[in-house]
Scaffold this active site. Structure first.
Site, PDB file in Angstrom:
ATOM      1  N   CYS A 211       7.567   2.950  -6.301  1.00 28.46           N
ATOM      2  CA  CYS A 211       8.726   2.089  -6.559  1.00 28.46           C
ATOM      3  C   CYS A 211      10.045   2.724  -6.147  1.00 28.46           C
ATOM      4  O   CYS A 211      11.028   2.011  -5.947  1.00 28.46           O
ATOM      5  CB  CYS A 211       8.801   1.721  -8.039  1.00 28.46           C
TER       6      CYS A 211
ATOM      7  N   HIS B 166      11.579  -7.267  -7.382  1.00 29.45           N
ATOM      8  CA  HIS B 166      11.255  -5.851  -7.183  1.00 29.45           C
ATOM      9  C   HIS B 166      10.248  -5.684  -6.050  1.00 29.45           C
ATOM     10  O   HIS B 166       9.079  -5.380  -6.279  1.00 29.45           O
ATOM     11  CB  HIS B 166      10.715  -5.287  -8.500  1.00 29.45           C
TER      12      HIS B 166
ATOM     13  N   CYS C 298      12.270   3.885 -12.268  1.00 28.23           N
ATOM     14  CA  CYS C 298      10.982   4.418 -12.733  1.00 28.23           C
ATOM     15  C   CYS C 298       9.947   4.255 -11.628  1.00 28.23           C
ATOM     16  O   CYS C 298      10.103   3.439 -10.714  1.00 28.23           O
ATOM     17  CB  CYS C 298      10.537   3.727 -14.012  1.00 28.23           C
TER      18      CYS C 298
END
Length: 389
Positions: free
Chosen positions: A89, A346, A376
């Site tokens: 991510c 995202h 994160c």
């Protein structure tokens, strides 16, 4: 030591799964933002010393160094190199960090960093069989859009739970209620919708030709705590993590133009002054940004009292609220003032470039300040960058 500044930052609107950008290849999404950033700044692409792009999947059309292919498709000279990095991510935060290090060490003057992900186009994959033509047995097909796959059985079972199960675990351990999570999600949608309406994203948005979007596709008007309360928990029978308070599956790209100070590329947006990384147990990944940001601030010579606002990637509402709890000296209202990933989306490899890019654009709009961009990472990591103008 040479300082790294951000001269420009762009992104596409983020599309939702099977939505407006799902017909666009990831390398074409990458080319869109790369081409746009050199056109906006008037930069001769031959001056770019490397394109560093994050991409978390790399299992489909993005499988062979999407940074290099994006640069070629953008029309850059073949002399412009490209490398693709993967920190899941945080892949495009990693790209910015690597680019800033190259500039500060004197290895480069201009780096184009960023990231891309088409989660809609991520393929299904099958492991090779041990025999060319097995007579019996079936093969498992894996969806590469998101999550664990082909996990090594030697890892502890409690580490290899899904990200959503980890978000549930954090909600329980940090005493974060379903109501608080839903309220945070509603806030994200309301702030994102308002920011788009007020033009707060205009400075950074570039459209994908033929697939234009009026705004990020996942923003839901009229979302309320009452509506979200009707959604079922996804990861535990009596859980609190739902589709409404989790980020979605998305497509998009972002790019950040990095360079040394005093180049002829216009007025810089911001300066990179601190970086931090931190690891935790994989099933605790949502809280890793807490110490990553603390480290970045310490290295920047700053404290939370100096911070004007934070761009925190909202993988889950429980994750975001836990991080906010972990920064007790931070005003919670200074986090994601224009909405976050719960509304915006995202697309894994692109999100870090989005939060850094928007933080830099907001610092320019304000004229001065300190911002933290934190994210994160699945499998138990966090990254953070501190920007100053």
């Amino acid at each position: 030591m040479t300082k790294t500044v951000i001269y420009d930052a762009v992104r596409t609107p983020f599309g939702k799964a099977a939505g407006a950008l799902s017909a666009v290849r990831p390398d074409d999404l990458a080319a869109t933002v790369l081409r746009a950033i050199v056109e906006r700044t008037g930069l001769d692409p031959a001056r770019i010393e490397d394109v560093i792009f994050g991409d978390a999947n790399q299992a489909g059309e993005d499988n062979r160094n999407v940074a290099r292919f994006g640069a070629l498709l953008a029309g850059f000279p073949t002399s412009v190199t490209g490398t693709t990095v993967n920190r899941l991510c945080a892949s495009s935060v990693e790209a910015v960090i690597q680019g800033s290090r190259a500039i500060e060490s004197g290895d480069a003057e201009i780096i184009l960093a960023g990231g891309v992900e088409s989660m809609s186009r991520a393929p299904f994959v099958v492991e090779k069989s041990r025999k060319p033509w097995p007579a019996t047995g079936n093969q498992t097909m894996w969806n590469t859009s998101i999550g664990w796959r082909m996990t090594n059985p030697a890892l502890p079972k409690n580490w290899t739970i899904s990200n959503g199960e980890s978000a549930e675990k954090i909600a329980s351990e940090w005493d974060i209620s379903r109501e608080a999570q839903d309220a945070f999600a509603v806030r994200s949608h309301e702030l994102a919708a308002r920011a788009w309406a007020e033009g707060m994203y205009d400075a950074e948005i570039v459209q994908v030709e033929g697939h234009e979007l009026a705004r990020d596709e996942g923003i839901r008007d009229g979302t309320s705590v009452e509506k979200l309360a009707g959604l079922k928990a996804l990861f535990a029978k009596d859980g609190s993590v739902t589709a409404g308070n989790s980020s979605s599956i998305n497509d998009g790209a972002s790019a950040v133009l990095l360079g040394r100070e005093n180049l002829d590329l216009g007025e810089p947006l911001a300066r990179v002054i601190g970086r931090g990384a931190h690891g935790v147990d994989p099933d605790q990944f949502p809280i890793a940004p807490i110490e990553a940001a603390n480290k970045a601030l310490t290295r920047a010579g700053k404290t939370w009292a100096d911070v004007d606002f934070v761009e925190l990637n909202e993988a889950f509402a429980s994750q975001s609220l836990a991080c906010i709890q972990g920064w007790p000296d931070l005003d919670p209202e200074s986090v994601n003032i224009h909405g976050g990933a719960l509304a915006i989306g995202h697309p894994l490899g692109a999100s870090g470039g989005r939060i850094i890019g928007h933080a830099a654009q907001e610092l320019k709009r304000r004229g001065s300040g300190i911002a933290v961009a934190a994210i994160c990472i699945g499998v138990g990591q966090g990254l953070a960058v501190v920007l100053e103008r």
